[in-house]
Write a protein that holds these residues in place. Structure first.
Motif, short mmCIF file in Angstrom:
data_model
loop_
_atom_site.label_atom_id
_atom_site.label_comp_id
_atom_site.label_asym_id
_atom_site.label_seq_id
_atom_site.Cartn_x
_atom_site.Cartn_y
_atom_site.Cartn_z
N MET A 135 0.82 -1.20 0.00
CA MET A 135 0.00 0.00 0.00
C MET A 135 0.86 1.25 0.00
O MET A 135 0.55 2.23 -0.69
CB MET A 135 -0.94 0.02 1.22
N THR A 136 1.96 1.23 0.78
CA THR A 136 2.86 2.39 0.78
C THR A 136 3.36 2.68 -0.62
O THR A 136 3.28 3.80 -1.12
CB THR A 136 4.06 2.11 1.69
N LEU A 137 3.88 1.63 -1.26
CA LEU A 137 4.49 1.85 -2.57
C LEU A 137 3.45 2.27 -3.60
O LEU A 137 3.69 3.16 -4.42
CB LEU A 137 5.22 0.59 -3.03
N LEU A 138 2.27 1.67 -3.53
CA LEU A 138 1.26 2.03 -4.51
C LEU A 138 0.73 3.43 -4.29
O LEU A 138 0.46 4.17 -5.23
CB LEU A 138 0.11 1.03 -4.46
N MET A 139 0.60 3.81 -3.00
CA MET A 139 0.09 5.15 -2.72
C MET A 139 0.98 6.22 -3.29
O MET A 139 0.52 7.27 -3.71
CB MET A 139 0.00 5.35 -1.20
N LEU A 140 2.29 5.92 -3.26
CA LEU A 140 3.21 6.93 -3.77
C LEU A 140 3.05 7.11 -5.26
O LEU A 140 3.33 8.18 -5.79
CB LEU A 140 4.65 6.54 -3.45
N THR A 141 2.62 6.04 -5.95
CA THR A 141 2.52 6.19 -7.40
C THR A 141 1.20 6.78 -7.83
O THR A 141 1.02 7.11 -9.00
CB THR A 141 2.69 4.84 -8.10
N MET A 142 0.26 6.90 -6.90
CA MET A 142 -1.06 7.40 -7.28
C MET A 142 -1.06 8.77 -7.94
O MET A 142 -1.64 8.92 -9.02
CB MET A 142 -1.97 7.47 -6.04
N PRO A 143 -0.39 9.78 -7.35
CA PRO A 143 -0.44 11.10 -8.00
C PRO A 143 0.16 11.11 -9.39
O PRO A 143 -0.19 11.95 -10.21
CB PRO A 143 0.36 12.00 -7.05
N ILE A 144 1.06 10.17 -9.67
CA ILE A 144 1.65 10.14 -11.01
C ILE A 144 0.69 9.48 -11.98
O ILE A 144 0.50 9.92 -13.11
CB ILE A 144 2.98 9.37 -11.01
N ILE A 145 0.05 8.38 -11.52
CA ILE A 145 -0.85 7.67 -12.42
C ILE A 145 -2.06 8.53 -12.74
O ILE A 145 -2.60 8.49 -13.85
CB ILE A 145 -1.28 6.33 -11.77
N LEU A 146 -2.47 9.34 -11.75
CA LEU A 146 -3.66 10.15 -11.96
C LEU A 146 -3.40 11.33 -12.86
O LEU A 146 -4.23 12.21 -12.98
CB LEU A 146 -4.19 10.66 -10.62
N THR A 147 -2.22 11.37 -13.50
CA THR A 147 -1.93 12.46 -14.44
C THR A 147 -2.93 12.47 -15.57
O THR A 147 -3.30 13.50 -16.10
CB THR A 147 -0.52 12.29 -15.01
N SER A 148 -3.38 11.25 -15.93
CA SER A 148 -4.30 11.20 -17.05
C SER A 148 -5.64 11.82 -16.69
O SER A 148 -6.39 12.24 -17.55
CB SER A 148 -4.50 9.75 -17.48
N ALA A 149 -5.93 11.90 -15.38
CA ALA A 149 -7.20 12.52 -14.99
C ALA A 149 -7.03 14.00 -14.73
O ALA A 149 -7.91 14.63 -14.17
CB ALA A 149 -7.74 11.83 -13.73
N SER A 150 -5.87 14.52 -15.11
CA SER A 150 -5.54 15.95 -15.01
C SER A 150 -5.75 16.51 -13.62
O SER A 150 -6.22 17.63 -13.44
CB SER A 150 -6.28 16.78 -16.06
N THR A 151 -5.40 15.69 -12.61
CA THR A 151 -5.36 16.28 -11.27
C THR A 151 -4.14 17.15 -11.11
O THR A 151 -4.05 17.95 -10.20
CB THR A 151 -5.29 15.19 -10.19
N HIS A 152 -3.19 16.96 -12.02
CA HIS A 152 -1.95 17.70 -11.83
C HIS A 152 -2.07 19.11 -12.31
O HIS A 152 -1.14 19.87 -12.21
CB HIS A 152 -0.79 16.98 -12.52
N LYS A 153 -3.23 19.48 -12.89
CA LYS A 153 -3.38 20.88 -13.23
C LYS A 153 -4.11 21.62 -12.12
O LYS A 153 -4.33 22.81 -12.19
CB LYS A 153 -4.17 21.01 -14.53
N ASN A 154 -4.47 20.87 -11.09
CA ASN A 154 -5.21 21.46 -9.99
C ASN A 154 -4.29 22.35 -9.17
O ASN A 154 -3.10 22.11 -9.08
CB ASN A 154 -5.74 20.31 -9.11
N LYS A 155 -4.87 23.35 -8.54
CA LYS A 155 -4.03 24.28 -7.77
C LYS A 155 -3.54 23.69 -6.49
O LYS A 155 -2.54 24.10 -5.96
CB LYS A 155 -4.83 25.55 -7.46
N SER A 156 -4.26 22.71 -5.95
CA SER A 156 -3.84 22.17 -4.66
C SER A 156 -3.13 20.84 -4.84
O SER A 156 -3.10 20.03 -3.92
CB SER A 156 -5.03 22.02 -3.74
N TYR A 157 -2.57 20.61 -6.02
CA TYR A 157 -1.83 19.37 -6.24
C TYR A 157 -0.64 19.24 -5.30
O TYR A 157 -0.39 18.13 -4.81
CB TYR A 157 -1.37 19.34 -7.71
#
Lengths: 98, 606
Positions: free
Chosen positions: B10-32
């Motif tokens: 779970m630790t390792l997967l959680m760390l990859t979540m923000p990268i995988i969610l790039t396709s959902a364009s969370t990374h353009k969010n202001k509170s990323y």
């Protein structure tokens, strides 16, 4: 020997002396060189025509050709000297440098 | 058992979540950035579960997930080794990264690409975790290269600056030279042991391990900036301060040391490689500490301090104490990251001023930063019962009482006193005295993000050493009895460095201007090493190629051999032979006189 040869020979001597003794301009010695060539041409023509030396009929013309070439050469040297120094005074040529 | 493995996954997967969610364009969010920071904090909390489980039951786990491919007789899998080293290092690294991410929300606040920056930091963290938990050499190599690439991208973050690009390129090139050693070790293991898995390598009894261990030592030299491949670390300070705090103090540069620690069963019995490691580490720690004494950029001083501590870790491996080196890695992460964060706070408050000659009098202006800086400096020099003491003092004691190379020991002690000296220099120039900066700036450290992150690492710097040291399983028996002077040696040497530096710094206030002498010039120009290596070799090869191509072929053979040589020869010979002076009239006159004379002589001879 006909007297005319003496006349032409004298003309040659006068031009030769003029070539060797001149004051300052290189042009005057070149002109005397032309004078020498002229007298030689006349002497050669007179000799060939008087003695019916038919095979040597070309000789004066060949002499003229070579005279023209050397005149051109002399003039080009004069122009080169004149380009460097502005005049053709012969005292400018006292510095030989390669 | 299930709790252990599921927490780690779970630790390792959680760390990859923000990268995988790039396709959902969370990374353009202001509170990323906040999202990434809380992800890392949750990952830290979950990863403490396996650590506590390991500390109290000694349980080690190997997770072997996925069989990737089999190349003839080599089986490549995705497997995680969660033993003593990785299970303790993971929470430490995640804690430090959490604090640094919170700090960098404050530091990079005005940067438009802050989301991009956080993505890079997170990718770095993931590759570092891959490196630490790898069970086979291929996975370790993937993590190794990954941290190298992320280091390149992060050092050159402000790519409009030419110095930053040069520094990033330097980092990649020096790491590449180390990678040659790594690949050599991998090839040797493939040829001789037919496996890249640690279990199989450690189970077979080898006869002569000099080649792969030398390769691993070269890899550690490249990655951990040991002497010979060290210039990239001070140059890497061109990157933003969070990058320096995360990569080049706590996590990436310890990857080389971590590699050597992983292979300790092979190194235990090989005296040659241990001696080489010891001498290399001693050389590094002395050289970089000497270079740190005269630097004027606060980040470069801390970078050299990191390099010196890395040399100390390598020395510890050289005296066959891998567990002590690992302890020093964990404790060093806390106070070094905190030192970098304090320097970042100072730099930001003084409007991007990094030269310590232009700082001063910050003692009253930035109280929390001052506190943290002084505690960090004390922890670094090994003040009793702070964090650094538990690892550093033990290392010096063990080195003093072991049967080792006396020169290496002496240089380590000298470097320890130099540590105290340059730390005093930092404190003296930055905090004490009258202010030397521009009066028209706003010095403000009142931001909760900054305060909380520094406070967290401050608590870590004070208590973490105690907590870690008293909870881990004892692996090697420390030397309990030694003469009193040896026991006091580390402390005495440190006090000597402190007092000497304080005296020297105070007397510099009243000196007349003196021109630098040779040892000073040696220290401030980093031992002339970067100048010689970076410029001499390219200059020699480029000038040799220029001479061969244009001068030898074109000028000499095509131009000079026949045409110019003929004209030159003619001119020289005519000058030599001719002795005329150009008196033309005289020559003509003499010609005429000769003619006349000959006429007379030949005609009137009778």
């Amino acid at each position: 020997m006909p007297v005319v040869y003496v006349n032409i020979f004298l003309a040659f001597i006068v031009s030769l002396v003029g070539l060797l003794i001149y004051r300052s301009h290189l042009m005057s010695s070149l002109l005397c060189l032309e004078g020498m060539m002229l007298s030689l041409f006349v002497m050669l023509t007179v000799t060939v025509l008087n003695n019916h030396f038919t095979l040597a009929n070309m000789a004066p013309i060949i002499l003229l050709v070579f005279a023209a070439c050397e005149a051109a050469l002399g003039l080009s040297l004069l122009v080169m000297v004149s380009n460097t120094y502005g005049t053709d005074y012969v005292q400018n040529l006292n510095l030989l440098q390669c | 058992m299930n709790l252990f493995t599921s927490s780690i996954i779970m630790t390792l997967l959680m760390l990859t979540m923000p990268i995988i969610l790039t396709s959902a364009s969370t990374h353009k969010n202001k509170s990323y950035p906040q999202y990434v920071k809380t992800t890392v904090s949750y990952a830290f909390m979950i990863s403490t579960i396996p650590m506590v489980m390991f500390l109290y039951s000694g349980q080690e786990v190997i997770i072997s997930n996925w069989h990737w491919m089999t190349i003839q007789t080599l089986k490549l899998t995705l497997s995680f080794k969660l033993d003593y080293f990785s299970v303790i290092f993971m929470p430490v690294a995640l804690f430090v990264t959490w604090s640094i991410m919170e700090f960098s929300i404050w530091y990079m606040h005005t940067d438009l690409n802050i989301n991009h920056f956080f993505k890079y930091l997170l990718m770095f963290l993931i590759t570092m975790m891959i490196l630490v938990t790898a069970n086979n050499l291929l996975q370790l190599f993937i993590g190794w290269e990954g941290v190298g690439i992320m280091s390149f991208l992060l050092i050159g973050w402000w790519y409009g600056r030419a110095d930053a690009n040069t520094a990033a390129l330097q980092a990649v090139l020096y790491n590449r030279i180390g990678d040659v050693g790594f690949i050599m070790a991998m090839a040797w293991f493939l040829l001789n042991t037919n496996a890249w898995d640690f279990q199989q390598i450690f189970a077979i009894e080898h006869e002569n391990l000099n080649i792969p261990l030398a390769g691993l030592l070269l890899a550690a030299t490249g990655k951990s900036a040991q002497f010979g491949l060290h210039p990239w670390l001070p140059s890497a300070m061109e990157g933003p301060t969070p990058v320096s705090a995360l990569l080049h103090s706590s996590t990436m540069v310890v990857a080389g040391v971590f590699l050597l620690i992983r292979f300790y069963p092979l190194m235990e019995h090989n005296k040659t490689i241990q001696t080489a490691t010891l001498c290399l580490g001693a050389m590094t720690t002395l050289f970089t500490a000497a270079c740190a004494l005269t630097q004027n950029d606060i980040k470069k001083i801390i970078a050299f301090s990191t390099s010196s501590q890395l040399g100390l870790m390598i020395v510890t491996i050289g005296i066959n104490q891998p567990h002590l080196a690992f302890l020093h890695i964990c404790t060093h992460a806390f106070f070094k990251a905190m030192l970098f964060m304090c320097s970042g706070s100072i730099i930001h408050s003084l409007n991007d001023e990094q030269d310590i000659r232009k700082m001063g009098g910050l003692f009253k202006a930035l109280p929390l930063t001052t506190t943290a800086l002084i505690i960090g400096v004390l922890a670094l020099t090994g003040m009793p019962f702070l964090t650094g003491f538990y690892s550093k003092d033990l290392i010096i004691e063990t080195a003093n009482t072991s049967y080792t190379n006396a020169w290496a020991l002496l240089t380590t002690l000298v470097a320890t006193s130099m540590t105290a000296a340059y730390s005093t220099r930092i404190v003296f120039f930055v905090l004490l005295g009258q202010p030397r900066f521009n009066p028209v700036i706003i010095i403000n450290e009142n931001n909760p993000l900054l305060i909380n992150s520094i406070k967290r690492l401050l608590l870590g710097s004070i208590f973490a050493g105690y907590l870690i040291f008293h909870n881990i399983t004892p692996t090697t028996i420390p030397q309990m009895t030694m003469p009193c002077y040896l026991k006091m040696m580390a402390l005495a040497v440190t006090m000597l460095g402190f007092i000497l530096a304080l005296e020297l710094n105070s007397t510099t206030q009243t000196l007349k201007l003196d021109y630098p002498q040779n040892p000073f010039k040696f220290s401030i120009q980093l031992g002339y090493f970067p100048i010689i290596i970076h410029r001499l070799l390219p200059m020699m090869s480029l000038s040799m190629s220029q001479k061969m191509a244009s001068m030898l072929l074109d000028m000499t053979w095509l131009e000079n051999v026949l045409p110019k040589s003929i004209s030159y020869f003619q001119m020289k010979s005519s000058i030599t032979v001719s002795n005329q002076k150009g008196l033309i009239k005289l020559y003509f006159l003499s010609f005429m006189i000769t003619l006349i004379l000959s006429f007379f002589v030949l005609n009137f001879h009778e």
